[in-house]
Write a protein that holds these residues in place. Structure first.
Motif, PDB file in Angstrom:
ATOM      1  N   ARG A  17       9.576  15.658  -1.655  1.00 50.06           N
ATOM      2  CA  ARG A  17       8.764  15.655  -0.436  1.00 50.06           C
ATOM      3  C   ARG A  17       7.495  14.829  -0.660  1.00 50.06           C
ATOM      4  O   ARG A  17       7.141  13.996   0.170  1.00 50.06           O
ATOM      5  CB  ARG A  17       8.418  17.093  -0.042  1.00 50.06           C
ATOM      6  N   MET A  18       6.805  15.055  -1.757  1.00 48.66           N
ATOM      7  CA  MET A  18       5.542  14.357  -2.015  1.00 48.66           C
ATOM      8  C   MET A  18       5.772  12.854  -2.227  1.00 48.66           C
ATOM      9  O   MET A  18       4.966  12.038  -1.794  1.00 48.66           O
ATOM     10  CB  MET A  18       4.816  14.957  -3.218  1.00 48.66           C
ATOM     11  N   LYS A  19       6.868  12.497  -2.855  1.00 48.62           N
ATOM     12  CA  LYS A  19       7.183  11.089  -3.093  1.00 48.62           C
ATOM     13  C   LYS A  19       7.355  10.329  -1.775  1.00 48.62           C
ATOM     14  O   LYS A  19       6.920   9.177  -1.655  1.00 48.62           O
ATOM     15  CB  LYS A  19       8.458  10.973  -3.937  1.00 48.62           C
ATOM     16  N   HIS A  20       7.994  10.960  -0.804  1.00 49.98           N
ATOM     17  CA  HIS A  20       8.319  10.280   0.450  1.00 49.98           C
ATOM     18  C   HIS A  20       7.341  10.611   1.588  1.00 49.98           C
ATOM     19  O   HIS A  20       7.496  10.090   2.693  1.00 49.98           O
ATOM     20  CB  HIS A  20       9.756  10.605   0.859  1.00 49.98           C
ATOM     21  N   ARG A  21       6.335  11.422   1.311  1.00 46.62           N
ATOM     22  CA  ARG A  21       5.392  11.825   2.349  1.00 46.62           C
ATOM     23  C   ARG A  21       4.649  10.649   2.988  1.00 46.62           C
ATOM     24  O   ARG A  21       4.531  10.602   4.223  1.00 46.62           O
ATOM     25  CB  ARG A  21       4.399  12.849   1.793  1.00 46.62           C
ATOM     26  N   PRO A  22       4.141   9.669   2.233  1.00 42.92           N
ATOM     27  CA  PRO A  22       3.454   8.541   2.886  1.00 42.92           C
ATOM     28  C   PRO A  22       4.356   7.797   3.888  1.00 42.92           C
ATOM     29  O   PRO A  22       3.914   7.474   4.998  1.00 42.92           O
ATOM     30  CB  PRO A  22       3.039   7.636   1.723  1.00 42.92           C
ATOM     31  N   ASP A  23       5.607   7.555   3.516  1.00 45.48           N
ATOM     32  CA  ASP A  23       6.532   6.885   4.430  1.00 45.48           C
ATOM     33  C   ASP A  23       6.841   7.761   5.645  1.00 45.48           C
ATOM     34  O   ASP A  23       6.973   7.264   6.764  1.00 45.48           O
ATOM     35  CB  ASP A  23       7.829   6.510   3.720  1.00 45.48           C
ATOM     36  N   HIS A  24       6.950   9.070   5.420  1.00 45.61           N
ATOM     37  CA  HIS A  24       7.190  10.020   6.507  1.00 45.61           C
ATOM     38  C   HIS A  24       6.026   9.996   7.499  1.00 45.61           C
ATOM     39  O   HIS A  24       6.242   9.924   8.717  1.00 45.61           O
ATOM     40  CB  HIS A  24       7.379  11.422   5.916  1.00 45.61           C
ATOM     41  N   LEU A  25       4.802  10.038   6.991  1.00 44.24           N
ATOM     42  CA  LEU A  25       3.623  10.026   7.869  1.00 44.24           C
ATOM     43  C   LEU A  25       3.524   8.710   8.646  1.00 44.24           C
ATOM     44  O   LEU A  25       3.152   8.704   9.824  1.00 44.24           O
ATOM     45  CB  LEU A  25       2.354  10.291   7.068  1.00 44.24           C
ATOM     46  N   ASP A  71      14.002   9.540   9.946  1.00 42.72           N
ATOM     47  CA  ASP A  71      12.825   9.984   9.190  1.00 42.72           C
ATOM     48  C   ASP A  71      13.064   9.740   7.694  1.00 42.72           C
ATOM     49  O   ASP A  71      14.142  10.053   7.180  1.00 42.72           O
ATOM     50  CB  ASP A  71      12.601  11.478   9.450  1.00 42.72           C
ATOM     51  N   PRO A  72      12.076   9.182   6.990  1.00 48.49           N
ATOM     52  CA  PRO A  72      12.244   8.961   5.544  1.00 48.49           C
ATOM     53  C   PRO A  72      12.585  10.228   4.757  1.00 48.49           C
ATOM     54  O   PRO A  72      13.293  10.146   3.750  1.00 48.49           O
ATOM     55  CB  PRO A  72      10.887   8.395   5.116  1.00 48.49           C
ATOM     56  N   PHE A  73      12.128  11.388   5.216  1.00 47.03           N
ATOM     57  CA  PHE A  73      12.508  12.634   4.542  1.00 47.03           C
ATOM     58  C   PHE A  73      14.018  12.841   4.632  1.00 47.03           C
ATOM     59  O   PHE A  73      14.665  13.215   3.646  1.00 47.03           O
ATOM     60  CB  PHE A  73      11.799  13.834   5.170  1.00 47.03           C
ATOM     61  N   PHE A  74      14.594  12.620   5.791  1.00 45.82           N
ATOM     62  CA  PHE A  74      16.043  12.757   5.963  1.00 45.82           C
ATOM     63  C   PHE A  74      16.773  11.748   5.085  1.00 45.82           C
ATOM     64  O   PHE A  74      17.717  12.085   4.377  1.00 45.82           O
ATOM     65  CB  PHE A  74      16.427  12.563   7.435  1.00 45.82           C
ATOM     66  N   LYS A  75      16.327  10.496   5.146  1.00 41.60           N
ATOM     67  CA  LYS A  75      16.982   9.430   4.378  1.00 41.60           C
ATOM     68  C   LYS A  75      16.935   9.696   2.877  1.00 41.60           C
ATOM     69  O   LYS A  75      17.837   9.293   2.142  1.00 41.60           O
ATOM     70  CB  LYS A  75      16.344   8.085   4.701  1.00 41.60           C
ATOM     71  N   ALA A  76      15.884  10.391   2.418  1.00 43.87           N
ATOM     72  CA  ALA A  76      15.748  10.704   0.992  1.00 43.87           C
ATOM     73  C   ALA A  76      16.588  11.911   0.584  1.00 43.87           C
ATOM     74  O   ALA A  76      16.674  12.236  -0.595  1.00 43.87           O
ATOM     75  CB  ALA A  76      14.275  10.965   0.662  1.00 43.87           C
ATOM     76  N   GLY A  77      17.211  12.575   1.559  1.00 44.56           N
ATOM     77  CA  GLY A  77      18.038  13.737   1.238  1.00 44.56           C
ATOM     78  C   GLY A  77      17.234  15.004   1.029  1.00 44.56           C
ATOM     79  O   GLY A  77      17.684  15.925   0.358  1.00 44.56           O
ATOM     80  N   LEU A  78      16.053  15.093   1.635  1.00 45.44           N
ATOM     81  CA  LEU A  78      15.178  16.252   1.437  1.00 45.44           C
ATOM     82  C   LEU A  78      15.698  17.514   2.112  1.00 45.44           C
ATOM     83  O   LEU A  78      15.561  18.612   1.576  1.00 45.44           O
ATOM     84  CB  LEU A  78      13.775  15.931   1.977  1.00 45.44           C
ATOM     85  N   PHE A  79      16.313  17.379   3.265  1.00 44.89           N
ATOM     86  CA  PHE A  79      16.638  18.546   4.067  1.00 44.89           C
ATOM     87  C   PHE A  79      17.946  19.207   3.666  1.00 44.89           C
ATOM     88  O   PHE A  79      18.975  18.562   3.507  1.00 44.89           O
ATOM     89  CB  PHE A  79      16.708  18.171   5.552  1.00 44.89           C
ATOM     90  N   GLU A  80      17.881  20.540   3.554  1.00 52.31           N
ATOM     91  CA  GLU A  80      19.073  21.342   3.322  1.00 52.31           C
ATOM     92  C   GLU A  80      19.746  21.691   4.652  1.00 52.31           C
ATOM     93  O   GLU A  80      20.959  21.769   4.750  1.00 52.31           O
ATOM     94  CB  GLU A  80      18.699  22.628   2.588  1.00 52.31           C
ATOM     95  N   HIS A  81      18.899  21.883   5.674  1.00 53.97           N
ATOM     96  CA  HIS A  81      19.407  22.310   6.979  1.00 53.97           C
ATOM     97  C   HIS A  81      18.486  21.781   8.069  1.00 53.97           C
ATOM     98  O   HIS A  81      17.272  21.699   7.869  1.00 53.97           O
ATOM     99  CB  HIS A  81      19.470  23.846   7.034  1.00 53.97           C
ATOM    100  N   ILE A  82      19.072  21.435   9.202  1.00 53.88           N
ATOM    101  CA  ILE A  82      18.328  20.976  10.374  1.00 53.88           C
ATOM    102  C   ILE A  82      18.873  21.714  11.589  1.00 53.88           C
ATOM    103  O   ILE A  82      20.089  21.848  11.745  1.00 53.88           O
ATOM    104  CB  ILE A  82      18.494  19.457  10.586  1.00 53.88           C
TER     105      ILE A  82
END
Length: 98
Positions: A17-25, A71-82
Protein backbone atom coordinates in the motif's frame (compact mmCIF):
# COMPACT_ATOMS: atom_id res chain seq x y z
CA UNK A 1 -27.20 7.15 -9.14
CA UNK A 2 -23.61 6.95 -7.82
CA UNK A 3 -21.80 3.80 -6.76
CA UNK A 4 -20.09 3.06 -3.46
CA UNK A 5 -16.93 1.00 -3.81
CA UNK A 6 -15.46 -0.60 -0.70
CA UNK A 7 -12.09 -2.33 -0.76
CA UNK A 8 -10.32 -4.67 1.62
CA UNK A 9 -6.55 -5.11 1.41
CA UNK A 10 -4.85 -8.48 1.39
CA UNK A 11 -3.36 -9.41 4.79
CA UNK A 12 0.05 -7.95 5.67
CA UNK A 13 0.02 -5.63 2.67
CA UNK A 14 0.85 -2.28 4.29
CA UNK A 15 4.28 -2.17 2.54
CA UNK A 16 2.57 -2.71 -0.84
CA UNK A 17 0.00 0.00 0.00
CA UNK A 18 2.72 2.49 0.98
CA UNK A 19 4.77 1.73 -2.15
CA UNK A 20 1.87 2.53 -4.47
CA UNK A 21 0.23 5.29 -2.41
CA UNK A 22 1.77 8.24 -4.35
CA UNK A 23 0.49 6.83 -7.66
CA UNK A 24 -2.90 6.11 -6.06
CA UNK A 25 -3.21 9.69 -4.79
CA UNK A 26 -2.24 11.05 -8.20
CA UNK A 27 -4.89 8.81 -9.79
CA UNK A 28 -7.52 10.16 -7.40
CA UNK A 29 -6.48 13.75 -8.11
CA UNK A 30 -6.66 13.12 -11.86
CA UNK A 31 -10.16 11.67 -11.46
CA UNK A 32 -11.49 14.10 -8.85
CA UNK A 33 -14.43 15.00 -11.11
CA UNK A 34 -15.80 11.46 -10.61
CA UNK A 35 -15.35 11.36 -6.83
CA UNK A 36 -18.05 12.45 -4.43
CA UNK A 37 -15.95 11.10 -1.55
CA UNK A 38 -13.08 8.74 -0.89
CA UNK A 39 -10.77 7.76 1.91
CA UNK A 40 -9.07 5.02 3.89
CA UNK A 41 -10.85 2.96 6.53
CA UNK A 42 -9.33 3.46 9.97
CA UNK A 43 -9.45 1.90 13.43
CA UNK A 44 -10.68 4.07 16.29
CA UNK A 45 -7.05 4.90 17.11
CA UNK A 46 -6.54 6.28 13.59
CA UNK A 47 -4.44 3.41 12.27
CA UNK A 48 -5.11 2.11 8.77
CA UNK A 49 -7.17 -1.10 8.72
CA UNK A 50 -6.30 -1.85 5.10
CA UNK A 51 -8.95 -0.76 2.69
CA UNK A 52 -10.95 2.19 1.54
CA UNK A 53 -14.23 3.66 0.42
CA UNK A 54 -14.91 5.52 -2.81
CA UNK A 55 -18.20 7.07 -3.88
CA UNK A 56 -18.04 7.63 -7.62
CA UNK A 57 -20.46 9.78 -9.57
CA UNK A 58 -21.40 7.45 -12.39
CA UNK A 59 -24.63 5.83 -13.51
CA UNK A 60 -22.99 2.65 -14.74
CA UNK A 61 -21.63 -0.31 -12.78
CA UNK A 62 -19.24 -0.88 -15.69
CA UNK A 63 -17.83 2.64 -15.23
CA UNK A 64 -17.49 2.10 -11.46
CA UNK A 65 -15.70 -1.19 -12.11
CA UNK A 66 -13.41 0.43 -14.69
CA UNK A 67 -12.64 3.22 -12.21
CA UNK A 68 -11.45 0.88 -9.44
CA UNK A 69 -9.63 -1.44 -11.85
CA UNK A 70 -7.60 1.51 -13.16
CA UNK A 71 -6.51 2.48 -9.63
CA UNK A 72 -2.79 1.78 -9.04
CA UNK A 73 -3.72 -0.08 -5.84
CA UNK A 74 -5.83 -2.51 -7.88
CA UNK A 75 -3.15 -2.87 -10.55
CA UNK A 76 -0.57 -3.67 -7.85
CA UNK A 77 -2.74 -6.50 -6.53
CA UNK A 78 -3.41 -4.83 -3.17
CA UNK A 79 -7.07 -5.73 -2.82
CA UNK A 80 -8.32 -9.02 -1.45
CA UNK A 81 -11.97 -8.09 -1.98
CA UNK A 82 -13.97 -5.31 -3.63
CA UNK A 83 -17.66 -4.52 -3.20
CA UNK A 84 -19.53 -2.24 -5.61
CA UNK A 85 -23.11 -1.18 -4.79
CA UNK A 86 -25.44 1.55 -5.98
CA UNK A 87 -25.72 4.47 -3.56
CA UNK A 88 -28.57 6.94 -3.13
CA UNK A 89 -27.50 10.37 -1.92
CA UNK A 90 -29.55 11.42 1.09
CA UNK A 91 -27.07 13.51 3.11
CA UNK A 92 -23.64 14.72 2.05
CA UNK A 93 -21.60 17.49 3.70
CA UNK A 94 -24.61 18.72 5.69
CA UNK A 95 -26.78 18.92 2.58
CA UNK A 96 -30.03 17.00 2.41
CA UNK A 97 -31.03 15.56 -0.96
CA UNK A 98 -34.38 14.14 0.21
Amino acid sequence: MPYLIETWDKPDSIPLRMKHRPDHLEYLANNASLLLASGAKLNDDGKDVGGGIYIVDTDSRNEATAFIEADPFFKAGLFEHISIVRWRKAYLANVCFL
